[in-house]
Design a protein around this motif. Structure first.
Motif, mmCIF file in Angstrom:
data_model
loop_
_atom_site.group_PDB
_atom_site.id
_atom_site.type_symbol
_atom_site.label_atom_id
_atom_site.label_comp_id
_atom_site.label_asym_id
_atom_site.label_seq_id
_atom_site.Cartn_x
_atom_site.Cartn_y
_atom_site.Cartn_z
ATOM 1 N N LEU A 84 62.127 14.414 53.461
ATOM 2 C CA LEU A 84 61.026 13.637 52.890
ATOM 3 C C LEU A 84 60.173 12.992 53.981
ATOM 4 C CD1 LEU A 84 59.542 12.448 50.479
ATOM 5 C CD2 LEU A 84 61.190 10.567 50.462
ATOM 6 N N SER A 85 60.813 12.407 54.989
ATOM 7 C CA SER A 85 60.046 11.758 56.058
ATOM 8 C C SER A 85 59.237 12.776 56.844
ATOM 9 C CB SER A 85 60.984 10.985 56.980
ATOM 10 O OG SER A 85 61.990 11.829 57.530
ATOM 11 N N LEU A 86 59.792 13.958 57.081
ATOM 12 C CA LEU A 86 59.035 15.007 57.770
ATOM 13 C C LEU A 86 57.858 15.469 56.918
ATOM 14 C CD1 LEU A 86 58.651 16.977 60.103
ATOM 15 C CD2 LEU A 86 60.320 18.499 59.005
ATOM 16 N N ALA A 87 58.072 15.630 55.620
ATOM 17 C CA ALA A 87 56.984 16.044 54.744
ATOM 18 C C ALA A 87 55.869 15.001 54.711
ATOM 19 C CB ALA A 87 57.521 16.291 53.330
ATOM 20 N N LEU A 88 56.239 13.733 54.640
ATOM 21 C CA LEU A 88 55.231 12.670 54.654
ATOM 22 C C LEU A 88 54.454 12.672 55.967
ATOM 23 C CD1 LEU A 88 57.204 9.690 53.042
ATOM 24 C CD2 LEU A 88 55.374 11.032 52.010
ATOM 25 N N ALA A 89 55.167 12.860 57.084
ATOM 26 C CA ALA A 89 54.500 12.881 58.384
ATOM 27 C C ALA A 89 53.521 14.044 58.483
ATOM 28 C CB ALA A 89 55.544 12.967 59.503
ATOM 29 N N LEU A 90 53.917 15.209 57.976
ATOM 30 C CA LEU A 90 53.022 16.366 58.011
ATOM 31 C C LEU A 90 51.776 16.124 57.167
ATOM 32 C CD1 LEU A 90 55.672 19.226 57.732
ATOM 33 C CD2 LEU A 90 54.275 18.693 59.734
ATOM 34 N N MET A 91 51.945 15.513 56.005
ATOM 35 C CA MET A 91 50.790 15.244 55.155
ATOM 36 C C MET A 91 49.864 14.199 55.761
ATOM 37 S SD MET A 91 52.228 15.415 51.229
ATOM 38 C CE MET A 91 53.472 14.160 51.482
ATOM 39 N N VAL A 92 50.438 13.104 56.267
ATOM 40 C CA VAL A 92 49.613 12.053 56.859
ATOM 41 C C VAL A 92 48.909 12.562 58.110
ATOM 42 C CG1 VAL A 92 49.682 9.776 57.972
ATOM 43 C CG2 VAL A 92 51.008 10.190 55.900
ATOM 44 N N ASN A 93 49.583 13.418 58.860
ATOM 45 C CA ASN A 93 48.977 13.939 60.088
ATOM 46 C C ASN A 93 47.774 14.831 59.803
ATOM 47 O OD1 ASN A 93 49.139 14.212 63.038
ATOM 48 N ND2 ASN A 93 49.627 16.354 62.619
ATOM 49 N N ARG A 94 47.741 15.437 58.616
ATOM 50 C CA ARG A 94 46.619 16.313 58.257
ATOM 51 C C ARG A 94 45.441 15.544 57.674
ATOM 52 N NH1 ARG A 94 47.569 21.774 57.889
ATOM 53 N NH2 ARG A 94 45.947 21.954 56.296
ATOM 54 N N VAL A 95 45.676 14.274 57.316
ATOM 55 C CA VAL A 95 44.601 13.464 56.738
ATOM 56 C C VAL A 95 43.594 13.116 57.829
ATOM 57 C CG1 VAL A 95 44.041 11.256 55.662
ATOM 58 C CG2 VAL A 95 46.043 12.546 54.904
ATOM 59 N N ARG A 96 42.335 13.285 57.543
ATOM 60 C CA ARG A 96 41.294 13.007 58.526
ATOM 61 C C ARG A 96 40.642 11.648 58.296
ATOM 62 N NH1 ARG A 96 43.780 15.803 60.855
ATOM 63 N NH2 ARG A 96 43.425 17.943 61.537
ATOM 64 N N ARG A 97 40.736 11.127 57.098
ATOM 65 C CA ARG A 97 40.160 9.829 56.787
ATOM 66 C C ARG A 97 41.259 8.905 56.249
ATOM 67 N NH1 ARG A 97 34.400 11.196 53.683
ATOM 68 N NH2 ARG A 97 33.426 12.360 55.423
ATOM 69 N N ALA A 98 41.150 7.631 56.623
ATOM 70 C CA ALA A 98 42.083 6.588 56.139
ATOM 71 C C ALA A 98 43.526 6.920 56.488
ATOM 72 C CB ALA A 98 41.926 6.399 54.636
ATOM 73 N N GLN A 99 43.735 7.558 57.656
ATOM 74 C CA GLN A 99 45.095 7.879 58.068
ATOM 75 C C GLN A 99 45.912 6.610 58.283
ATOM 76 O OE1 GLN A 99 46.846 9.573 62.068
ATOM 77 N NE2 GLN A 99 46.020 11.293 60.880
ATOM 78 N N ALA A 100 45.290 5.587 58.877
ATOM 79 C CA ALA A 100 45.998 4.329 59.110
ATOM 80 C C ALA A 100 46.429 3.692 57.797
ATOM 81 C CB ALA A 100 45.117 3.368 59.905
ATOM 82 N N PHE A 101 45.601 3.826 56.751
ATOM 83 C CA PHE A 101 45.936 3.270 55.440
ATOM 84 C C PHE A 101 47.181 3.937 54.879
ATOM 85 C CE2 PHE A 101 45.631 3.888 50.836
ATOM 86 C CZ PHE A 101 45.742 2.566 50.412
ATOM 87 N N PHE A 102 47.220 5.264 54.865
ATOM 88 C CA PHE A 102 48.371 5.969 54.312
ATOM 89 C C PHE A 102 49.621 5.735 55.157
ATOM 90 C CE2 PHE A 102 44.840 8.457 52.507
ATOM 91 C CZ PHE A 102 45.197 8.414 51.174
ATOM 92 N N ARG A 103 49.445 5.655 56.469
ATOM 93 C CA ARG A 103 50.578 5.374 57.325
ATOM 94 C C ARG A 103 51.181 4.004 57.010
ATOM 95 N NH1 ARG A 103 48.230 6.274 61.956
ATOM 96 N NH2 ARG A 103 47.691 4.100 62.385
#
Length: 299
Positions: A84-103
């Protein structure tokens, strides 16, 4: 200048070093000493028993049963949290906007107290009556309420324990994986695209995961160590006014009742704590050697 630097060093470091020694190392050494004495209701025993406490602890079926509980808990929580943590990291890493928010959103549960989270899970989500959130959802489908924490066949309490730990720590390990992902050179992905590698599982398997080897090893080690130290969620979820049930007792819960329960057998509890510490050390070193942690060329 050298003396002034030494003086200021001890001014800043001294209080923390003294606190570490007083509240960590002294109790640790005292606990090791207690494990060789018959220490009922006292921390200053005089009756030396040698290795009798260790022998009694290893022959105690309740203690060995607590170790089996740990193995079951580890078998659930380590792979699920890792994935789950790896999947979340992969998804957040692909986000181009508001990455800090999702993190921040995914990491926020890591700042929550284990005690508070356990009580929320126990009283609001997996309450054993029809007013709990889980039983309310089941009621929409015409299913009878489930006593989540007291049903042992099937053992629904594992669902409660695993999900609360998963919610609490997945965000922390996501941050570790995210840091590892951001260290990967984008040139590798560009070269893979030029060579015709299809994005998705192929790139993940042959580029991303090998580059995350060191991070993955560290995450697995931390997950196993944290599983050994599980106490708060078990104790606050399963204990009540009648005490703790005979099932799902991890090592720390068993040692808590041994040393601070009715028997107040601090010598036996200290011996169990030393055994548990040795098991953690052996498992950690064995994992590190097996996974070749610290070898060059891992990333």
């Amino acid at each position: 200048m050298r003396r002034r630097r030494a003086l200021w060093f001890w001014v800043f470091v001294g209080p923390f070093a003294a606190g570490l020694a007083l509240f960590t190392y002294v109790p640790l050494l005292w606990s090791v000493g207690l494990s060789f004495f018959d220490a009922h209701n006292t921390v200053t025993p005089t009756d030396f028993v040698g290795l009798d406490n260790y022998t009694a602890m290893l022959k105690d079926s309740a203690f060995t049963g607590s170790l089996r509980t740990f193995l079951v808990f580890t078998a659930f929580i380590v792979p699920v949290t890792f994935a789950l943590s790896l999947a979340l990291a992969l998804m957040v890493n692909r986000v181009r906007r508001a990455q800090a928010f999702f993190r921040s959103v995914f990491f926020l549960p890591a700042a929550c107290s284990y005690v508070v989270a356990a009580l929320i899970w126990k009283m609001s989500i997996f309450n054993g009556v029809r007013f709990g959130l889980a039983n309310t959802v089941l009621g929409w489908f015409g299913t009878d309420p489930v006593a989540w924490l007291s049903t042992t066949h099937p053992p629904w309490y594992w669902l409660v324990i695993v999900t609360v730990r998963l919610w609490l720590q997945a965000g922390f390990y996501m941050i570790l994986f995210l840091a590892g992902l951001q260290r990967i050179d984008p040139v590798l992905y560009e070269a893979a695209a030029v060579d015709g590698a299809r994005p998705g599982w192929t790139v993940l398997r042959h580029i991303t995961l090998p580059q995350l080897r060191a991070t993955s090893v560290a995450v697995v080690l931390l997950l196993v160590i944290n599983a050994f130290q599980a106490f708060d969620e078990f104790y606050n979820l399963l204990s009540d006014a009648r005490g703790y049930p005979p099932y799902a007792r991890p090592p720390l819960v068993y040692l808590y009742y041994t040393a601070l329960g009715q028997g107040q057998n601090l010598g036996l509890g200290s011996a169990g704590a030393v055994i548990l510490a040795l098991i953690i050390a052996i498992v950690t070193v064995g994992q590190a050697r097996w996974l070749k942690l610290g070898k060059s060329g891992e990333e």
